[in-house]
Design an enzyme around this catalytic site. Sequence first.
Site, PDB file in Angstrom:
ATOM      1  CG  HIS A   1      -0.218   0.019   2.529  1.00  0.00           C
ATOM      2  ND1 HIS A   1       0.335   1.156   3.076  1.00  0.00           N
ATOM      3  CD2 HIS A   1       0.032  -0.978   3.436  1.00  0.00           C
ATOM      4  CE1 HIS A   1       0.881   0.883   4.239  1.00  0.00           C
ATOM      5  NE2 HIS A   1       0.722  -0.422   4.485  1.00  0.00           N
TER       6      HIS A   1
ATOM      7  CB  CYS B   1       2.061  -3.377   5.236  1.00  0.00           C
ATOM      8  SG  CYS B   1       0.491  -3.903   5.957  1.00  0.00           S
TER       9      CYS B   1
END
Length: 412
Positions: free
Chosen positions: A328, A346
């Site tokens: 992301h 992440c």
Amino acid sequence: MTHTLGRRRTRCSIALTAAATLALGGCSLGGSDSGPPPDKPTVSTARFTLTPQDGSEGVAPETVVSVGAGGGHLTEVVLTAADGSVVPGAMSAGGASWHSTRPLGYGAAYTVRATAVDEHGLTGTRTSTFTTSTPKSLIGVKSITPETGATVGVGMPISIEFDHEIKDPKIRAAVEERLVVATSIPVEGAWGWIDDTTVRFRPKEYWPAGTKVSVSGDLQGLPMGDDGVYGADGQGADFAIGPAVITTVDAAAHQMMVTRDGEVLRTVPVTTGKPGFTTRSGTKVILGKEQHVVMDGTTVGIAEGSSEAYRLDVYWAARVTWSGEYLHAAPWSVASQGVANVSHGCVGMSTEDARWYFGVVNIGDVVNVVNTGSDKVMETTGNGYGEWNLPFERWLESSAAGATVTGAPTTV
């Protein structure tokens, strides 16, 4: 002298007459032995054997309807349901027998009409009617993923969820045999059970780009328990495989390379999980895409108010695990991207790169994470599509039937 000569002529005449009589007698006896030809039968002598018998009730839906012919051969057999639908069947070579090739319906009436020709060329017919039983309960397909019309990545497995648990290995094996995968390009793979309600099909290798896939899960007529439980009518799905988009995240180099059908599209500087929050290594598959998602550390076990706590609005996010790993936009860590690993697990990148990546990837695309320096690896089941982290031989062990499947040709 005259008298003597007369007697001789009389004896000769008698001899000739007797010989003629014998010759005529021989012809007469021969004609009597052949006699007139026997009368040809006017009614067919073909004999029929039908299962189930005429008038049967409560016939098990899995019963194979069969017809046999003695003293002749079958020329036609038609098995028809009360609604007019015809049940397909197969005739043996020479027409000695016929059998149905599809399970019967539940609580339904059927009529079978058989036609045969005997050795004299005479045609005979036999008709039989019967009804099937009604199951006490049914187990059916709850959902199939991908859905009809979808285009997915080369790493996307087929996932079928049932509306009840299936635990018996024998029933699981029977279910696998009923599941049909058809592909426009030959693909070898196998079904494997993830849990008591879910079975998945994983190709041996990634799907070939551009493959068209059709899957069906018809359990009609399949016994699924000793207490009158049967399989329900099936569902199906037709979908397509898109281009081969492969993402490789090198945690040590802090770089992410994206390829499409073998061509490098872009190499992006990234940051991955820091010590204590290392990004899982291994092969993952994109589960979904969210243009905006709120990420809260409490959902992954980080105490609110601690030094690691966070609650962030995150954009252009591609999810790879159910536990919360995404690729992301992370504008707050741009200074560390390409340099250090500072995330909570992440893969973070700039907003510009994340927006580009969001538009390139699709559900089912493959993400490989390498060089994390940690033993934290992607789970093979339960946290996304981790099946690719198993050698195919190991994956095959999760199949109740223990068999590989090669997709039958399809043009969908």
